[in-house]
Motif scaffolding. Structure first.
Motif, mmCIF file in Angstrom:
data_model
loop_
_atom_site.group_PDB
_atom_site.id
_atom_site.type_symbol
_atom_site.label_atom_id
_atom_site.label_comp_id
_atom_site.label_asym_id
_atom_site.label_seq_id
_atom_site.Cartn_x
_atom_site.Cartn_y
_atom_site.Cartn_z
ATOM 1 N N MET A 115 0.823 -1.203 0.006
ATOM 2 C CA MET A 115 0.023 -0.263 -0.107
ATOM 3 C C MET A 115 0.786 1.342 0.036
ATOM 4 O O MET A 115 0.587 2.128 -0.701
ATOM 5 N N ALA A 116 2.071 1.351 0.698
ATOM 6 C CA ALA A 116 2.522 2.346 0.799
ATOM 7 C C ALA A 116 3.544 2.737 -0.452
ATOM 8 O O ALA A 116 3.423 3.758 -1.029
ATOM 9 N N ARG A 117 3.891 1.778 -1.196
ATOM 10 C CA ARG A 117 4.520 1.860 -2.262
ATOM 11 C C ARG A 117 3.645 2.610 -3.476
ATOM 12 O O ARG A 117 3.954 3.410 -4.052
ATOM 13 N N ALA A 118 2.423 1.835 -3.192
ATOM 14 C CA ALA A 118 1.378 2.616 -4.313
ATOM 15 C C ALA A 118 1.031 3.930 -3.966
ATOM 16 O O ALA A 118 0.594 4.557 -4.922
ATOM 17 N N LEU A 119 1.079 4.420 -2.709
ATOM 18 C CA LEU A 119 0.644 5.676 -2.317
ATOM 19 C C LEU A 119 1.739 6.635 -2.766
ATOM 20 O O LEU A 119 1.372 7.801 -3.058
ATOM 21 N N PHE A 120 2.906 6.233 -3.254
ATOM 22 C CA PHE A 120 4.061 6.832 -3.438
ATOM 23 C C PHE A 120 4.285 6.767 -4.976
ATOM 24 O O PHE A 120 5.387 7.374 -5.518
ATOM 25 N N ALA A 121 3.675 6.002 -5.656
ATOM 26 C CA ALA A 121 4.048 5.547 -7.100
ATOM 27 C C ALA A 121 3.933 6.567 -8.174
ATOM 28 O O ALA A 121 4.706 6.351 -8.905
ATOM 29 N N HIS A 122 3.203 7.591 -7.741
ATOM 30 C CA HIS A 122 3.081 8.614 -8.729
ATOM 31 C C HIS A 122 4.159 9.747 -8.794
ATOM 32 O O HIS A 122 4.370 10.355 -9.517
ATOM 33 N N LEU A 123 5.079 9.306 -7.532
ATOM 34 C CA LEU A 123 6.301 10.395 -7.580
ATOM 35 C C LEU A 123 7.465 9.842 -8.690
ATOM 36 O O LEU A 123 7.442 8.734 -9.044
ATOM 37 N N PRO A 124 8.283 10.805 -8.889
ATOM 38 C CA PRO A 124 9.329 10.177 -9.716
ATOM 39 C C PRO A 124 10.230 9.321 -8.887
ATOM 40 O O PRO A 124 10.173 9.191 -7.522
ATOM 41 N N ALA A 125 10.957 8.628 -9.673
ATOM 42 C CA ALA A 125 11.801 7.365 -9.174
ATOM 43 C C ALA A 125 12.602 8.026 -8.024
ATOM 44 O O ALA A 125 12.838 7.141 -6.751
ATOM 45 N N ALA A 126 13.196 9.041 -8.186
ATOM 46 C CA ALA A 126 14.308 9.659 -7.251
ATOM 47 C C ALA A 126 13.558 9.949 -5.936
ATOM 48 O O ALA A 126 14.189 9.822 -4.722
#
Length: 286
Positions: free
Chosen positions: A256-267
């Motif tokens: 869930m945490a990864r999905a919540l930040f997935a819209h951010l650039p990779a860096a």
């Protein structure tokens, strides 16, 4: 296996070695929990490094807890990269003595004195407590702040009065996710983010949400506000394992945490899940 990540908030305990009175209220997680258990429960996506945070054992056992975790650190994966130990902030000479004993421990990077259970909302603003937190900064130690959302206004003042100490807010200040009422939490977090000495852990949210914990949509507004205020450069991923198990398996919260930040650039994602913890807790290279 996803990208490597650091879990900046885990606890280990063994009630046969020292007493943790609070565990009596949560029998589901009251048994021993160590690095091997975390490795197993992470189910193929374990953290590469973890930060151990003091687990609220009886105060007289706090330094023994540090020594025990140091002994676990040599046992293999996951790597225990840092320790946030207990030290009383409001004991005057006792505070100085406790911090002096800790600063020489090789893995200790910070300390925590729990505030969340204190009835006085201004508990952390007493002269003795403020001096203890300031002393942490002078000794090169960070201070983890664990409070409930009604106490956040005092934390804002704490941060302003202790600008020389790095403060790390645990569990995003525990917003009221069960009722889904985010005000005045939003305003307090915005004020706190104005203090450059404060970083914020994205941890403990599923436990705060309770029965709604497994709905990722429940956290979108919270994460959005954290990104707007602290930015990805001052947010740190944490699990709060094994307490997280009261609401969610470890892999579920990680996903869930990864999905919540997935819209951010990779860096930026790498900063939240790895780089910021290394900077805030001054972790040695892997």
């Amino acid at each position: 296996m996803g990208p490597e990540y650091t879990d900046c908030h885990v606890h280990f305990w063994d009630p046969s070695l020292r007493r943790y009175p609070w565990l009596a209220a949560v029998p589901e997680i009251a048994g021993p929990h160590g690095p091997g258990d975390l490795l197993r429960e992470a189910a193929g996506s374990p953290p590469s490094r973890v930060v151990f945070v003091q687990a609220d054992c009886e105060r007289g056992s706090a330094l023994d807890e540090v020594r025990w975790v140091e002994s676990l650190a040599g046992a293999g994966a996951p790597q225990i990269a840092a320790i946030v130990a207990f030290a009383p902030m409001d004991s005057g000479p006792g505070t100085a003595e406790a911090l002096d004993a800790l600063r020489g421990r090789p893995l200790v990077r910070g300390v925590r004195h729990l505030i969340q259970g204190e009835a006085d909302p201004g508990f952390c603003l007493t002269p003795a407590f403020l001096e203890g937190v300031r002393l942490c900064g002078r000794l090169g130690l960070s201070f983890d702040v664990c409070v409930r959302h009604p106490q956040l206004q005092s934390v804002v003042e704490l941060a302003r009065q202790c600008p020389g100490t790095s403060l790390v807010l645990d569990h995003a200040g525990k917003p009221d996710l069960r009722s889904n009422i985010l005000d005045p939490w939003r305003d307090h977090m915005a004020q706190l983010a104005e203090c450059p000495n404060v970083a914020c852990k994205v941890s403990g949210l599923v436990t705060e949400a309770g029965t709604a914990a497994l709905d990722p949509g429940r956290f979108v507004a919270t994460i959005s506000h954290l990104l707007e205020t602290f930015g990805p450069e001052r947010l740190l991923f944490g699990s709060d394992w094994p307490v997280v198990k009261l609401a969610s398996p470890y892999p579920t919260w990680l996903t869930m945490a990864r999905a919540l930040f997935a819209h951010l650039p990779a860096a930026d994602q790498a900063a939240v899940f790895c780089g910021n913890a290394a900077r805030v807790y001054r972790l040695a290279p892997p």
